[in-house]
Design a protein around this motif. Sequence first.
Motif, PDB file in Angstrom:
ATOM      1  N   LYS A  45     -11.976   7.121 -75.193  1.00  0.00           N
ATOM      2  CA  LYS A  45     -10.776   6.303 -75.247  1.00  0.00           C
ATOM      3  C   LYS A  45      -9.729   6.962 -76.132  1.00  0.00           C
ATOM      4  N   THR A  97     -16.444   7.381 -76.762  1.00  0.00           N
ATOM      5  CA  THR A  97     -16.799   6.672 -75.533  1.00  0.00           C
ATOM      6  C   THR A  97     -17.495   5.366 -75.908  1.00  0.00           C
ATOM      7  N   PRO A  98     -17.368   4.321 -75.074  1.00  0.00           N
ATOM      8  CA  PRO A  98     -18.095   3.078 -75.353  1.00  0.00           C
ATOM      9  C   PRO A  98     -19.594   3.303 -75.503  1.00  0.00           C
ATOM     10  N   TYR A  99     -20.152   4.223 -74.722  1.00  0.00           N
ATOM     11  CA  TYR A  99     -21.586   4.514 -74.791  1.00  0.00           C
ATOM     12  C   TYR A  99     -21.969   5.065 -76.161  1.00  0.00           C
ATOM     13  N   HIS A 156     -16.437   4.599 -66.840  1.00  0.00           N
ATOM     14  CA  HIS A 156     -15.779   3.848 -67.922  1.00  0.00           C
ATOM     15  C   HIS A 156     -16.534   4.026 -69.230  1.00  0.00           C
ATOM     16  N   ARG A 157     -17.861   3.959 -69.178  1.00  0.00           N
ATOM     17  CA  ARG A 157     -18.662   4.014 -70.402  1.00  0.00           C
ATOM     18  C   ARG A 157     -18.731   5.412 -71.007  1.00  0.00           C
ATOM     19  N   THR A 158     -18.482   6.435 -70.208  1.00  0.00           N
ATOM     20  CA  THR A 158     -18.625   7.804 -70.702  1.00  0.00           C
ATOM     21  C   THR A 158     -17.293   8.536 -70.832  1.00  0.00           C
ATOM     22  N   GLU A 167     -18.549   2.140 -63.306  1.00  0.00           N
ATOM     23  CA  GLU A 167     -18.984   1.609 -64.598  1.00  0.00           C
ATOM     24  C   GLU A 167     -19.430   2.741 -65.522  1.00  0.00           C
ATOM     25  N   LEU A 168     -20.161   3.709 -64.950  1.00  0.00           N
ATOM     26  CA  LEU A 168     -20.613   4.856 -65.737  1.00  0.00           C
ATOM     27  C   LEU A 168     -19.426   5.679 -66.225  1.00  0.00           C
TER      28      LEU A 168
END
Length: 205
Positions: A64, A70-72, A59-61, A56-57
């Motif tokens: 894209k 990054t989503p974060y 993916h968030r960091t 999950e981390l």
Amino acid sequence: MCPDMFEDEEEQIDEFVKGLPVRIQENVSASAPTSMQKASQMAHKLMGHIEGRNKELAHRTTPKRSNGETPYSLVYGTEAVLPAVIQALSNRTENTKENEENLHLNLDLAEERRESALIREASYKKSIERYYNKRVKRSTFKVGDYVLRLNSTIKVEYEEKLGANWEGPYVISQAFGNGSYKLETTSGKAIPRTWNGVNLRRFYF
């Protein structure tokens, strides 16, 4: 050393726990398992939980491709400090007061960052669309043409790998300017809805 070599189960548990990562050791020891089976189940559960958090981390960091962010960063206006980096000496980890001021400033600019990412994402999608349209050979049909219909567009009749890819033939009864067509069977029965030309293929008797 294999835990089965110990006669006392308590010693087996202690030796098993020593072979685990430090973070897992602390949690398993705190739960005070009374058997090897419970200790093993607890360890596997914790390792699965940590693996899930790491994914999950990641993916968030991870930036894209579509917008370069990054989503974060789109949520908090700044990049996350990874656990491995926290232990290293840096301005973000050492100068907490200045870092907090920068975080507040980044939050104020977060909306502008999101808008920029949205523009880049729209541009990226347009470039993909142009690339796709260059490679697609659009078929045009006229009223009276015989065509086959792509079977995967008909969920009821589609049988995946075991079924035929195309079915028909059908006759073009109406042609619209946007690349869609109305079909009918060779006996003149109308087929419901319109069909995109991408899902049709010319049929020759």
